[in-house]
Design an enzyme around this catalytic site. Structure first.
Site, PDB file in Angstrom:
ATOM      1  N   ARG A 103       2.121  -0.634 -25.237  1.00 60.57           N
ATOM      2  CA  ARG A 103       2.125  -1.862 -25.748  1.00 60.57           C
ATOM      3  C   ARG A 103       0.551  -1.270 -26.930  1.00 60.57           C
ATOM      4  O   ARG A 103      -0.731  -1.253 -25.934  1.00 60.57           O
ATOM      5  CB  ARG A 103       1.024  -2.461 -24.450  1.00 60.57           C
ATOM      6  CG  ARG A 103      -0.218  -3.564 -24.731  1.00 60.57           C
ATOM      7  CD  ARG A 103       0.132  -4.815 -23.696  1.00 60.57           C
ATOM      8  NE  ARG A 103       0.965  -5.582 -24.302  1.00 60.57           N
ATOM      9  CZ  ARG A 103       1.127  -6.612 -22.912  1.00 60.57           C
ATOM     10  NH1 ARG A 103       0.098  -6.807 -22.645  1.00 60.57           N
ATOM     11  NH2 ARG A 103       1.910  -7.433 -23.125  1.00 60.57           N
ATOM     12  N   HIS A 130       7.139  -8.739 -29.471  1.00 59.05           N
ATOM     13  CA  HIS A 130       7.228  -9.154 -27.830  1.00 59.05           C
ATOM     14  C   HIS A 130       8.702  -9.060 -27.727  1.00 59.05           C
ATOM     15  O   HIS A 130       9.466  -9.718 -26.777  1.00 59.05           O
ATOM     16  CB  HIS A 130       6.187  -9.672 -27.717  1.00 59.05           C
ATOM     17  CG  HIS A 130       6.021  -9.457 -25.995  1.00 59.05           C
ATOM     18  ND1 HIS A 130       5.893  -8.120 -24.980  1.00 59.05           N
ATOM     19  CD2 HIS A 130       4.968  -9.998 -25.270  1.00 59.05           C
ATOM     20  CE1 HIS A 130       5.919  -8.224 -24.075  1.00 59.05           C
ATOM     21  NE2 HIS A 130       4.669  -9.691 -23.460  1.00 59.05           N
ATOM     22  N   GLN A 133       9.508  -9.483 -23.184  1.00 57.27           N
ATOM     23  CA  GLN A 133       8.682 -11.242 -23.244  1.00 57.27           C
ATOM     24  C   GLN A 133      10.563 -11.742 -23.616  1.00 57.27           C
ATOM     25  O   GLN A 133      10.711 -12.654 -22.804  1.00 57.27           O
ATOM     26  CB  GLN A 133       7.807 -11.391 -23.699  1.00 57.27           C
ATOM     27  CG  GLN A 133       7.612 -13.452 -23.792  1.00 57.27           C
ATOM     28  CD  GLN A 133       7.118 -13.373 -22.406  1.00 57.27           C
ATOM     29  OE1 GLN A 133       5.993 -12.381 -21.800  1.00 57.27           O
ATOM     30  NE2 GLN A 133       7.326 -13.889 -21.205  1.00 57.27           N
ATOM     31  N   ASP A 220       2.077 -20.751 -26.869  1.00 50.52           N
ATOM     32  CA  ASP A 220       1.677 -18.835 -26.692  1.00 50.52           C
ATOM     33  C   ASP A 220      -0.343 -19.302 -26.811  1.00 50.52           C
ATOM     34  O   ASP A 220       0.270 -20.740 -27.400  1.00 50.52           O
ATOM     35  CB  ASP A 220       2.570 -18.180 -27.643  1.00 50.52           C
ATOM     36  CG  ASP A 220       1.325 -16.684 -26.963  1.00 50.52           C
ATOM     37  OD1 ASP A 220       0.854 -16.662 -26.181  1.00 50.52           O
ATOM     38  OD2 ASP A 220       1.574 -15.653 -27.286  1.00 50.52           O
ATOM     39  N   CYS A 256       4.477 -17.526 -22.312  1.00 54.96           N
ATOM     40  CA  CYS A 256       4.324 -16.280 -21.981  1.00 54.96           C
ATOM     41  C   CYS A 256       3.400 -16.121 -21.396  1.00 54.96           C
ATOM     42  O   CYS A 256       3.931 -15.083 -20.155  1.00 54.96           O
ATOM     43  CB  CYS A 256       4.433 -15.936 -22.287  1.00 54.96           C
ATOM     44  SG  CYS A 256       3.165 -16.103 -24.324  1.00 54.96           S
ATOM     45  N   ARG A 284       9.991 -11.046 -16.484  1.00 58.74           N
ATOM     46  CA  ARG A 284      10.088  -9.830 -16.880  1.00 58.74           C
ATOM     47  C   ARG A 284      10.926  -8.273 -15.565  1.00 58.74           C
ATOM     48  O   ARG A 284      11.105  -7.487 -16.651  1.00 58.74           O
ATOM     49  CB  ARG A 284       8.658  -9.241 -16.750  1.00 58.74           C
ATOM     50  CG  ARG A 284       8.129 -10.895 -17.494  1.00 58.74           C
ATOM     51  CD  ARG A 284       8.075 -10.649 -18.993  1.00 58.74           C
ATOM     52  NE  ARG A 284       7.510  -9.372 -19.310  1.00 58.74           N
ATOM     53  CZ  ARG A 284       6.690  -8.861 -20.110  1.00 58.74           C
ATOM     54  NH1 ARG A 284       5.723  -9.656 -20.521  1.00 58.74           N
ATOM     55  NH2 ARG A 284       6.428  -7.181 -20.363  1.00 58.74           N
TER      56      ARG A 284
HETATM   57  N1   CP Z   1       3.520 -11.981 -21.200  1.00 51.94           N
HETATM   58  C1   CP Z   1       2.807 -11.015 -20.763  1.00 51.94           C
HETATM   59  O1   CP Z   1       3.162 -10.187 -21.795  1.00 51.94           O
HETATM   60  O2   CP Z   1       1.709 -10.747 -20.102  1.00 51.94           O
HETATM   61  P1   CP Z   1       0.726  -9.350 -19.791  1.00 51.94           P
HETATM   62  O3   CP Z   1      -0.111  -9.138 -20.960  1.00 51.94           O
HETATM   63  O4   CP Z   1      -0.142  -9.942 -18.714  1.00 51.94           O
HETATM   64  O5   CP Z   1       1.808  -8.175 -19.951  1.00 51.94           O
HETATM   65  N1  NVA Z   2       0.273 -13.762 -28.154  1.00 45.75           N
HETATM   66  C1  NVA Z   2      -0.923 -12.615 -26.887  1.00 45.75           C
HETATM   67  C2  NVA Z   2       0.564 -12.464 -26.344  1.00 45.75           C
HETATM   68  C3  NVA Z   2       0.245 -12.526 -24.381  1.00 45.75           C
HETATM   69  C4  NVA Z   2       0.985 -11.769 -23.508  1.00 45.75           C
HETATM   70  C5  NVA Z   2      -1.500 -11.717 -27.803  1.00 45.75           C
HETATM   71  O1  NVA Z   2      -1.149 -11.714 -28.347  1.00 45.75           O
HETATM   72  O2  NVA Z   2      -2.422 -12.193 -27.099  1.00 45.75           O
END
Ligand code: CP
Ligand code: NVA
Length: 296
Positions: A103, A130, A133, A220, A256, A284
């Site tokens: 990540r 992502h 997701q 989102d 998400c 997930r």
């Molecule tokens: N949706 C998602 O990726 O959540 P987190 O940021 O908690 O991993």
């Molecule tokens: N668009 C959001 C998604 C979080 C899972 C971010 O990048 O923070």
């Protein structure tokens, strides 16, 4: 050949279908309490430059349920956070673990991991994509509607979650309309990829128009991780894009998570029985277990 998933379209349509089938089977076995140690002895390194609840915990518990092991590597835990190059990290981790999940902020850091790793690399969210997701979202939509005939309206920012969902919708033939404020549309390269994969979404800057024929409304956060400095500007740009009871109507709500109640979504709709968000979050776990068993 090592298979990496830096975005959902690194999978072929057949591989995507296989991951979803595996996920359904593993979900059923998990629910029945049946042991499924298919990855006994395997380790997953998880690099986190950004915070996470769902991604971290679903990968970690998923590996445990599969008989393997996951290592949480936060920004202060490994030398990557102190200047060691991504490519060196990739080559060293590959000599210890069976897969790497990253990540990261820059999408190019995940693709660099994939370039230098000699084990599969999975994108656990970048500023651009992502895919994990999207796997959970597709599983959720198929569970709730029996397939991919649903019409989906995306209302909100056209960044990471939206961009992978656009490709996932194209790969499954789903009808998608994306409503964003001007300046927050998905990347043109993503739209080109979607067109090549089977169909680009309809774009609009009008949320009402986007949801008019939709069965599902997906949103989102407006201020993504790393965009905190743009908060005032984004809140102003996204005025009128909140998913509330009027806009949602009798449609299904997807998100998400994490949600910012009072910004992109109201507390009332998130807490209503229209929300598929907890099912998405649970999926997930199952979707990533499907992915891990497929890649390893
Ligand atoms: N949706 C998602 O990726 O959540 P987190 O940021 O908690 O991993
Ligand atoms: N668009 C959001 C998604 C979080 C899972 C971010 O990048 O923070």
């Amino acid at each position: 050949m090592i298979r990496h998933v830096t975005d959902i379209d690194d999978l072929t349509r057949d591989e995507l279908a296989d991951v979803l089938t595996r996920a359904e089977d593993l979900k059923e076995r998990t629910r029945r309490g049946k042991a499924h140690p298919e990855l006994a002895g395997s380790s997953l390194a998880m690099i986190f430059e950004k915070p996470s609840t769902r991604t971290r915990i679903s990968f970690e518990t998923g590996m445990t349920q599969l008989g393997g092991h996951a290592l949480f590597l936060g920004p202060n835990d490994i030398q990557l956070g102190h200047g060691e190059p991504v490519k060196d990290t990739a080559r060293v981790l590959s000599r210890y673990v069976d897969a790497v999940m990253g990540r990261m902020f820059d999408h190019s850091d995940v693709t660099e991991l994939a370039e230098y790793a000699t084990v599969p690399v999975i994108n656990g969210l970048t500023d651009d994509a992502h895919p994990c997701q999207t796997l959970a979202d597709l599983l959720t939509i198929r569970e709730r509607t029996g397939g991919f005939d649903a019409r989906v309206a995306w209302v909100g920012d056209g960044n990471n979650v939206c961009q992978s969902f656009i490709k996932g919708a194209a790969m499954t033939g789903m009808d998608l309309t994306v409503a964003t404020p001007a300046g927050y549309e998905p990347d043109p390269d993503v739209l080109d990829s979607a067109a090549n994969l089977g169909g680009a979404p309809t774009l609009t800057d009008d949320p009402e128009e986007a949801v008019a024929d939709a069965d599902i409304v997906y949103t989102d956060v407006w201020v993504s991780m790393g965009q905190e400095d743009e908060r005032a500007e984004k809140l102003s740009a996204f005025g009128g894009f909140q998913v509330d009871a009027d806009l949602l109507g009798d449609r299904t709500l997807m998100h998400c998570l994490p949600a910012h109640r009072g910004e992109e979504v109201t507390n009332a709709v998130l807490e209503s029985d229209r929300a598929a968000v907890w099912q998405q979050a649970e999926n997930r776990l199952h979707a990533q277990k499907g992915l891990l068993t497929s890649l390893l």
